[in-house]
Design an enzyme around this catalytic site. Structure first.
Site, PDB file in Angstrom:
ATOM      1  N   CYS A 252       4.040  -7.153   5.045  1.00  0.00           N
ATOM      2  CA  CYS A 252       5.300  -6.879   5.736  1.00  0.00           C
ATOM      3  C   CYS A 252       6.456  -6.946   4.741  1.00  0.00           C
ATOM      4  O   CYS A 252       6.367  -7.614   3.714  1.00  0.00           O
ATOM      5  CB  CYS A 252       5.533  -7.896   6.850  1.00  0.00           C
ATOM      6  SG  CYS A 252       4.211  -8.009   8.061  1.00  0.00           S
TER       7      CYS A 252
ATOM      8  N   ARG B 267       4.232  -1.321   0.541  1.00  0.00           N
ATOM      9  CA  ARG B 267       3.550  -2.573   0.839  1.00  0.00           C
ATOM     10  C   ARG B 267       2.573  -2.439   2.002  1.00  0.00           C
ATOM     11  O   ARG B 267       1.736  -3.313   2.215  1.00  0.00           O
ATOM     12  CB  ARG B 267       4.582  -3.664   1.160  1.00  0.00           C
ATOM     13  CG  ARG B 267       5.448  -4.047  -0.021  1.00  0.00           C
ATOM     14  CD  ARG B 267       6.609  -4.921   0.407  1.00  0.00           C
ATOM     15  NE  ARG B 267       6.154  -6.218   0.889  1.00  0.00           N
ATOM     16  CZ  ARG B 267       6.082  -7.320   0.149  1.00  0.00           C
ATOM     17  NH1 ARG B 267       6.400  -7.270  -1.128  1.00  0.00           N
ATOM     18  NH2 ARG B 267       5.681  -8.457   0.677  1.00  0.00           N
TER      19      ARG B 267
ATOM     20  N   TRP C  43       3.319  -5.136   9.263  1.00  0.00           N
ATOM     21  CA  TRP C  43       1.882  -4.888   9.118  1.00  0.00           C
ATOM     22  C   TRP C  43       1.214  -5.770  10.167  1.00  0.00           C
ATOM     23  O   TRP C  43       1.249  -6.985  10.078  1.00  0.00           O
ATOM     24  CB  TRP C  43       1.426  -5.255   7.711  1.00  0.00           C
ATOM     25  CG  TRP C  43       0.050  -4.810   7.351  1.00  0.00           C
ATOM     26  CD1 TRP C  43      -0.332  -3.575   6.916  1.00  0.00           C
ATOM     27  CD2 TRP C  43      -1.142  -5.616   7.332  1.00  0.00           C
ATOM     28  NE1 TRP C  43      -1.673  -3.566   6.647  1.00  0.00           N
ATOM     29  CE2 TRP C  43      -2.197  -4.802   6.894  1.00  0.00           C
ATOM     30  CE3 TRP C  43      -1.412  -6.951   7.655  1.00  0.00           C
ATOM     31  CZ2 TRP C  43      -3.496  -5.267   6.768  1.00  0.00           C
ATOM     32  CZ3 TRP C  43      -2.709  -7.410   7.535  1.00  0.00           C
ATOM     33  CH2 TRP C  43      -3.732  -6.571   7.087  1.00  0.00           C
TER      34      TRP C  43
ATOM     35  N   ASN D 201       7.730 -12.498   7.931  1.00  0.00           N
ATOM     36  CA  ASN D 201       6.471 -12.222   7.230  1.00  0.00           C
ATOM     37  C   ASN D 201       5.622 -13.482   7.298  1.00  0.00           C
ATOM     38  O   ASN D 201       6.132 -14.587   7.129  1.00  0.00           O
ATOM     39  CB  ASN D 201       6.706 -11.875   5.757  1.00  0.00           C
ATOM     40  CG  ASN D 201       7.399 -10.551   5.570  1.00  0.00           C
ATOM     41  OD1 ASN D 201       7.576  -9.793   6.511  1.00  0.00           O
ATOM     42  ND2 ASN D 201       7.804 -10.274   4.336  1.00  0.00           N
ATOM     43  N   GLY D 202       4.317 -13.319   7.496  1.00  0.00           N
ATOM     44  CA  GLY D 202       3.430 -14.476   7.534  1.00  0.00           C
ATOM     45  C   GLY D 202       2.734 -14.589   8.871  1.00  0.00           C
ATOM     46  O   GLY D 202       2.764 -13.675   9.702  1.00  0.00           O
TER      47      GLY D 202
ATOM     48  N   GLU E  59     -14.375  -0.930 -10.146  1.00  0.00           N
ATOM     49  CA  GLU E  59     -12.995  -0.512  -9.932  1.00  0.00           C
ATOM     50  C   GLU E  59     -12.924   0.953  -9.501  1.00  0.00           C
ATOM     51  O   GLU E  59     -12.130   1.316  -8.633  1.00  0.00           O
ATOM     52  CB  GLU E  59     -12.181  -0.746 -11.209  1.00  0.00           C
ATOM     53  CG  GLU E  59     -10.734  -0.306 -11.142  1.00  0.00           C
ATOM     54  CD  GLU E  59      -9.906  -1.034 -10.094  1.00  0.00           C
ATOM     55  OE1 GLU E  59      -8.773  -0.585  -9.832  1.00  0.00           O
ATOM     56  OE2 GLU E  59     -10.378  -2.036  -9.518  1.00  0.00           O
TER      57      GLU E  59
ATOM     58  N   LYS F   8     -11.240   2.233  -5.993  1.00  0.00           N
ATOM     59  CA  LYS F   8     -10.167   3.229  -5.915  1.00  0.00           C
ATOM     60  C   LYS F   8     -10.537   4.340  -4.946  1.00  0.00           C
ATOM     61  O   LYS F   8      -9.710   4.787  -4.151  1.00  0.00           O
ATOM     62  CB  LYS F   8      -9.874   3.824  -7.307  1.00  0.00           C
ATOM     63  CG  LYS F   8      -9.226   2.881  -8.282  1.00  0.00           C
ATOM     64  CD  LYS F   8      -7.764   2.614  -8.000  1.00  0.00           C
ATOM     65  CE  LYS F   8      -7.521   1.381  -7.186  1.00  0.00           C
ATOM     66  NZ  LYS F   8      -7.869   0.113  -7.720  1.00  0.00           N
TER      67      LYS F   8
ATOM     68  N   GLU G 242     -10.477   3.050  -1.287  1.00  0.00           N
ATOM     69  CA  GLU G 242      -9.138   2.655  -0.856  1.00  0.00           C
ATOM     70  C   GLU G 242      -8.318   3.840  -0.358  1.00  0.00           C
ATOM     71  O   GLU G 242      -7.652   3.751   0.675  1.00  0.00           O
ATOM     72  CB  GLU G 242      -8.368   2.004  -2.023  1.00  0.00           C
ATOM     73  CG  GLU G 242      -8.666   0.548  -2.255  1.00  0.00           C
ATOM     74  CD  GLU G 242      -7.838  -0.003  -3.404  1.00  0.00           C
ATOM     75  OE1 GLU G 242      -7.275  -1.091  -3.228  1.00  0.00           O
ATOM     76  OE2 GLU G 242      -7.736   0.644  -4.465  1.00  0.00           O
TER      77      GLU G 242
ATOM     78  N   HIS H 272     -33.397  -1.647  -7.976  1.00  0.00           N
ATOM     79  CA  HIS H 272     -33.575  -2.792  -7.079  1.00  0.00           C
ATOM     80  C   HIS H 272     -32.893  -2.552  -5.732  1.00  0.00           C
ATOM     81  O   HIS H 272     -32.401  -3.486  -5.103  1.00  0.00           O
ATOM     82  CB  HIS H 272     -33.034  -4.064  -7.739  1.00  0.00           C
ATOM     83  CG  HIS H 272     -33.759  -4.419  -8.994  1.00  0.00           C
ATOM     84  ND1 HIS H 272     -34.932  -5.144  -9.002  1.00  0.00           N
ATOM     85  CD2 HIS H 272     -33.486  -4.126 -10.297  1.00  0.00           C
ATOM     86  CE1 HIS H 272     -35.349  -5.292 -10.251  1.00  0.00           C
ATOM     87  NE2 HIS H 272     -34.483  -4.677 -11.055  1.00  0.00           N
TER      88      HIS H 272
ATOM     89  N   LYS I  11       0.038  -3.626  -0.187  1.00  0.00           N
ATOM     90  CA  LYS I  11       0.099  -3.785  -1.642  1.00  0.00           C
ATOM     91  C   LYS I  11      -0.092  -5.240  -2.055  1.00  0.00           C
ATOM     92  O   LYS I  11      -0.846  -5.534  -2.965  1.00  0.00           O
ATOM     93  CB  LYS I  11       1.449  -3.266  -2.152  1.00  0.00           C
ATOM     94  CG  LYS I  11       1.629  -3.381  -3.664  1.00  0.00           C
ATOM     95  CD  LYS I  11       0.621  -2.522  -4.401  1.00  0.00           C
ATOM     96  CE  LYS I  11       0.792  -2.604  -5.907  1.00  0.00           C
ATOM     97  NZ  LYS I  11      -0.260  -1.875  -6.612  1.00  0.00           N
TER      98      LYS I  11
END
Length: 612
Positions: free
Chosen positions: A2, A27, A74, A102-103, A485, A489, A492, A508, A607
């Site tokens: 947020c 964000r 958010w 926020n939180g 990574e 990407k 995401e 395996h 973010k």
């Protein structure tokens, strides 16, 4: 996650608030809103969806006044609706207060039941509305908003970054922080409050970062910071160390591609002033540990999340190779709650781009509680992690806006490569071997620029990958974290399922997934295990699996085995990850573009993850 922006001063607040919210869109959010004070009249506007929808609403019904607060939400409690958007209102008539938050308030359900028993009617499903009603009740018919907020805070369990206004206190904003970042912007005849410096950078470079337990009272002429227990605080004033234009999109289609293309400079900036060719090593001014102390370290633990975890894993391979020092990489969210055995010779590093990641901050505090030296690798000067660590290394990567981290990863890996050389040279690494790494790092920015020349080849590979439903990323040794990574990407920003594996693990389990519709992406520059990787690729080819490879330019064997071969310059193994990750970032970007995805603001992601 947020975002919060507050303003009090001589200008109209709403244009400043809306511009700040736009700068915080990266964000991650699902609704936006603002409240302004026009004298003793409060105006509230909020809408589900993008900031654009809020702007249109404000254009149709202006929100006047020189004092206001705003928010991008958010969702945690309740879906993304107009009623659940912030600000939330407590009280009635002139006794109203508006709160953005926020939180997460963990005891909100119990607090809500108590307020409902008193006859208070709730308008939303959020935990935040509880705060608004509590403050309104404490404010009553007084004009002491600061005191009302102070009295409510001890009743809240969880995390918060708060901004509060009331018509009873024209021109005044009260902010409070516990576990969720807030920064005060200092101006002339105006002051600002935000959850991220990028929101206020166009207005001032002078900032004061609130710490946990601190409360701030802002008016156009002044500001005071108090700690809930210690009383009045003399704040430390910092300067934002990047130009506001660095956070602008410019002529780029997306922030992600802008930041990918900035990575040559990212590496230069991370290395600037730290490489010592005359000594074959790297030097860091902020570690706050002498070479003698560092020689006494017997084990290093890295705690990180997401992309930073992948960078940390790269650091493990590098430090064990160059310094022969045991390294363990921990998920910060697991480490903070595990009773991990740490002896007196263990050094704990935490890695976070923002310096505010909740789990990583928790891991740092747990290590400090046990009395271990704690160092940080982060990007944001003045962030909580940077302040609370015993020492550390700044990335100097500038603002990273795209939710999918790119240049922060290369900056982290660059710093970790230098750290590996530094630790190696105070142990057993010879001057010639150290010098080779230093010289390779100096050459990397130019080599990164060369990688961008193969973007047309990457786009062709992306056209194939965009049609898939799943993809496998594989690499050996230093390239295993790069494969992880690359998979992250892709998932995401394109929402295409992808997994990363060590190449040797293919037999395996993952081999069962190989078919003509499932591409395998191999990170396979020439190195000590290259022949084994070629054998693994042969196994994929035998099962008619499409192969996309990142390899050393001129590698005819790899080219022959690949449907799409993406060449990178020939460089020593220890710096190859800094080159190999670039095609993977571009591949993910172009797949997402071809699939029509919201590249800079992928669904459900934020973010900076500042709540658990």
């Amino acid at each position: 996650m947020c975002g919060i922006v507050g303003y009090t001063g001589r200008h109209e607040a709403s244009p400043i608030l809306l511009a700040g919210l736009r700068r915080l869109e990266y964000r991650g959010y699902d609704s936006a809103g603002l409240a302004t004070l026009d004298g003793r009249r409060m105006v509230v506007r909020k809408k589900a969806g993008r900031v654009r929808a809020l702007e249109e609403n404000v254009a149709a019904e202006p929100a006047k006044g020189g004092c206001g607060i705003s928010h991008t939400r958010w969702a945690t409690h309740g879906p993304a609706t107009d009623s659940n958007a912030h600000p939330h209102i407590g009280g009635e008539g002139p006794d109203q207060v508006a709160v953005v938050h926020n939180g997460v308030i963990e005891n909100y359900a119990a607090l809500r039941r108590g307020l409902e028993a008193e006859g208070i009617v709730f308008r939303s499903q959020t935990d935040t509305e509880v705060i608004a009603h509590l403050i309104a009740r404490e404010l009553g018919d007084s004009s002491d908003l600061f005191g009302a907020v102070q009295r409510v805070l001890p009743k809240l369990e969880g995390t918060y970054g708060l901004a509060v206004i009331s018509p009873r206190c024209p021109g005044e904003i009260v902010g409070a922080r516990l576990g969720s970042p807030l920064v005060v912007g200092l101006g002339e005849g105006e002051h600002l409050l935000a959850s991220d410096p990028s929101a206020i950078a166009p207005h001032t470079q002078r900032v004061a970062f609130l710490q946990d337990g601190e409360v701030v009272r802002l008016t156009p002429e002044d500001f005071q910071i108090f700690h809930r227990e210690a009383g009045s605080i003399t704040p430390r004033i910092d300067r934002i160390d990047w130009h506001p234009d660095a956070a602008e999109l410019g002529n780029n289609a997306h922030y992600m591609i802008k930041e990918i293309k900035e990575q040559a400079n990212t590496v230069r900036d991370a290395c600037r002033g730290r490489l010592r060719k005359s000594e074959g090593t790297a030097h860091f001014g902020g570690l706050n540990l002498s070479p003698r102390k560092l020689r006494q370290v017997k084990r290093v633990i890295f705690a990180a999340c997401g992309t930073s975890w992948h960078a940390a894993l790269t650091g493990e391979y590098l430090i064990e190779r160059l310094a022969h020092l045991p390294v363990e990489v921990e998920y910060a969210g697991e480490f903070r709650y595990r009773n991990a055995p740490l002896d007196n010779s263990t050094l704990v590093f935490v890695i976070s781009q923002s310096g505010e990641t909740a789990d990583t901050l928790g891991a740092l505090r747990e290590a400090k509680r046990q009395g271990h030296p704690t160092l940080a690798i982060c990007n944001v000067v003045g962030s909580t992690i940077a302040r609370e660590a015993d020492g550390g290394i700044y990335l100097h990567a500038g603002p990273e806006i795209g939710v999918a981290s790119t240049k922060a990863f290369t900056a982290q890996v660059t710093v970790l490569t230098m750290l590996a050389v530094h630790l190696g040279r105070i142990r057993h690494l010879s001057f010639p071997d150290g010098l080779k790494v230093v010289e390779a790092l100096e050459a990397i920015p130019e080599k990164i620029e060369e990688v961008f020349k193969i973007e047309p080849l990457i786009i062709k590979a992306a056209e194939k990958l965009a049609e898939a439903k799943s993809a496998l990323f594989m690499g050996r040794d230093l390239h295993f974290p790069v494969a992880l990574e690359g998979a992250l990407k892709l998932k995401e920003i394109s929402y295409l399922h992808a997994e990363g594996y060590p190449t040797a693990e293919m037999k395996h389990g993952p081999l069962a997934l190989i078919d003509p519709e499932t591409p395998s992406i191999f990170v396979a520059p020439r190195g000590s295990l290259h022949a084994k990787t070629l054998g693994n690729i042969e196994e994929v080819r035998a099962r008619r699996g499409p192969v996309i490879s990142i390899g050393t330019e001129g590698d005819q064997d790899l080219m022959r085995l690949s449907d799409y071969f993406l060449p990178i310059p020939d460089m020593p193994e220890v710096v190859q990850p800094l080159l190999a990750v670039i095609p993977l970032q571009l591949l993910a970007y172009h797949v997402a573009r071809l699939r029509g995805c919201d590249i800079d603001k992928p669904r459900n992601l934020a973010k900076s993850v500042t709540v658990e």
